[in-house]
Design an enzyme around this catalytic site. Structure first.
Site, short mmCIF file in Angstrom:
data_model
loop_
_atom_site.label_atom_id
_atom_site.label_comp_id
_atom_site.label_asym_id
_atom_site.label_seq_id
_atom_site.Cartn_x
_atom_site.Cartn_y
_atom_site.Cartn_z
N HIS A 78 0.82 -1.22 0.00
CA HIS A 78 0.00 0.00 0.00
C HIS A 78 0.85 1.27 0.00
O HIS A 78 0.38 2.33 -0.39
CB HIS A 78 -1.00 0.00 1.16
CG HIS A 78 -0.42 0.29 2.50
ND1 HIS A 78 -0.11 -0.69 3.42
CD2 HIS A 78 -0.12 1.48 3.10
CE1 HIS A 78 0.35 -0.12 4.53
NE2 HIS A 78 0.36 1.19 4.36
N ASP A 131 -0.06 -7.67 1.69
CA ASP A 131 0.43 -6.28 1.69
C ASP A 131 1.96 -6.24 1.71
O ASP A 131 2.58 -5.91 2.71
CB ASP A 131 -0.15 -5.54 2.90
CG ASP A 131 0.12 -4.05 2.86
OD1 ASP A 131 0.50 -3.55 1.80
OD2 ASP A 131 -0.06 -3.39 3.91
N SER A 228 4.53 2.24 7.97
CA SER A 228 4.19 1.17 7.04
C SER A 228 5.42 0.62 6.32
O SER A 228 6.30 1.37 5.89
CB SER A 228 3.21 1.68 5.98
OG SER A 228 1.93 1.83 6.50
#
Length: 271
Positions: A78, A131, A228
């Protein structure tokens, strides 16, 4: 609420291509509940950077990554989506990684251009499954700047195991972004706890086998926006990539990570 840990950075970037909110890690975290750490203690930790998109004060950092090979960096899928970058990743001309630099405002270390990008085609933005992405660098990192992913069945995944998450992200949940690398101690939680926290909603769905979650039962230690793609490390091995969750450091809402063994399996099967 947070869906993925890079979303707040995307919102900051759409307002203008200027530096993100300020430094000053923690109070409650590394990320949340954390402490400063020297990059020499985590030489495989890298920052994903684009000054064009995110400004220059923090070297353009917008996500984390982890080196599993001298020219191979893992991050979250992402992080490389248009929602975060505002453009297809291959059109971000100054996409690079920053290695060997704990304080993003300082010199030192290396800034290395990304030569190739592979985003897991099975990444599901609704459930947050799959992810992960792979960056191939234009030049190699130092030989000691690599960490080994833990394989399936490794004791490092056992619930209750102490782990450490690293990042330059939000330290309070209020947009206070770190300029110096932070780390936070968490514990691997059982699949049952994670499934109860995330049975399926707008936040995402916990999928045992390809995800794991970590935190503290009382909350207070977690990853947050901007972390992230960064590493979760236990017993000297990579066990997860920071992926998603609800809020930062909330009781009953642990951070969710892409399980490193699942990534290794997928890459071993060929991209």
């Amino acid at each position: 609420m947070r869906r993925t840990f890079a979303r707040a950075l995307a919102l900051a970037a759409t307002a203008a291509v200027i530096p993100l909110a300020s430094p000053a890690p923690a109070t409650a975290g590394v990320v949340i509940g954390g402490y400063p750490v020297d990059i020499a203690e985590a030489p495989w930790m890298v920052a994903l950077s684009s000054r064009d998109r995110f400004g220059g004060t923090r070297a353009g950092q917008f996500c984390g990554g982890v080196a599993i090979g001298r020219e191979t960096v893992l991050t979250a899928a992402h992080c490389l989506g248009e929602e975060v970058l505002g453009a297809p990743p291959r059109k971000v001309r100054d996409l690079r990684i920053v290695a060997g630099r704990g304080d993003l405002r300082a010199d030192g270390g290396k800034e290395i251009a990304v030569r190739d990008i592979w985003i897991n085609p099975r990444h599901d933005a609704y459930t947050n499954a799959g992810d992960f992405a792979v960056l191939t660098l234009s030049e190699p990192l130092d030989a000691g700047s690599v960490i080994r992913p833990a394989g399936a069945g490794d004791a490092a995944y056992k619930p209750g195991t102490g782990a450490v998450v690293y990042g330059w992200g939000d330290t309070t949940g209020n947009g206070d972004y770190a300029s110096s690398l932070r780390a936070s101690h968490v514990r691997v939680l059982s699949d049952a706890v994670c499934e109860e926290a995330y049975p399926g909603s707008a936040d995402g769905t916990y999928l045992a086998g390809s995800m794991l979650c970590a935190g503290e039962t009382g909350g207070g230690r977690d990853a947050c926006q901007g972390d992230s793609g960064g590493p979760l490390v236990a017993q000297g091995r990579l066990i997860g990539l920071v992926s998603w969750g609800s809020g930062c450091g909330r009781v009953g809402s642990p951070g969710v990570y892409t399980r490193a063994s699942g990534v290794a399996t997928a890459l071993g099967a060929g991209r």
